[in-house]
Design a protein around this motif. Structure first.
Motif: not given
Length: 241
Positions: A61, A63, A100, A128, A130, A209
């Protein structure tokens, strides 16, 4: 009968009464028995088990966003929207599916030299992304950076898309660990393991994570561990032997 003979007769009657009294007052002895040993699930044991599995992340992910400054609010907002459009196009061009991508931030605010007179306006919009194919991670980041000076990076994280299956595996290992401990303690105490009375899982067993290692030449997700901890309450029963 004289007075003396009456007194002697009364005394004799009293003595006879005293001799008969023990037969009326005596009671059989009360038998004393030991308390029975607890049986069935009246004896319990509470144990904690833990299970872990290695997890290799397969999803990233990203950002990222844009930030601009203009003289008026409308100019700042329009410029931010335009820059965000360029950023979106760059990410899609690097292989990120449009589905995504999602907006996760939008802001507009005034800047003051001396309040309340505004000297400019700053607007920002965040996205964001993906990334499902980690082999394209470097290319996606490079594409975002190539949009220009308006781009702002807010970090990346790695996740395991198949985490539920790995959580089940860790959960099974945690339960087996708890049962092995309970069986050992039961044997040490002279009992055998009975039925499960209660099960509690600590935490949510979620996927770990993974933070990006900034000192690497390329983006490396590394590995992590999914751990499940469970508390199990067992009843203990008498041994068959």
């Amino acid at each position: 009968m004289t007075k003396l003979s009456v007194v002697l007769a009364a005394a004799a009657f009293a003595v006879a009464g005293l001799q008969a009294a023990p037969a009326l007052a005596s009671a059989p002895p009360v038998p004393v028995t030991a308390a029975p040993r607890p049986a069935g699930d009246n004896v319990e044991i509470n144990v904690t088990g833990q299970g872990s599995v290695q997890a290799t992340p397969d999803v990233m992910r990203l950002n990222v966003g844009v930030e601009v400054r203009r003289d008026t609010a409308s100019e700042a907002f329009a410029a931010a929207r335009t820059a965000a459009g360029r950023l979106t196009a760059a990410l899609v061009g690097a292989g990120v599916a449009e589905g995504d991508l999602r907006t996760n931030d939008l802001s507009l605010g005034a800047e003051y030299d001396k309040y309340p007179k505004a000297v400019g306006y700053r607007a920002s919009q965040g996205l964001q992304a993906l990334v499902r194919d980690l082999s394209t991670a470097d290319a996606v980041v490079d594409a975002a950076a190539g949009v220009g000076d308006d781009v702002r990076f807010h970090g990346i994280t790695f996740e395991v898309s198949k985490a539920p299956a790995l959580v089940k595996e860790a959960r099974a290992a945690a339960f087996q660990d708890a049962r092995a401990k309970a069986e050992q303690y039961a044997a040490l105490a002279g009992y055998q393991l009975g039925r499960v009375l209660k099960i509690e899982e600590e935490g949510d067993g979620g996927a770990p994570r993974f933070a990006y290692a900034a000192d690497k030449a390329s983006i490396e997700p590394g590995q992590g561990t999914i751990t499940v901890t469970v508390r199990v309450l067992y009843g203990l029963t008498e041994r068959d032997d």
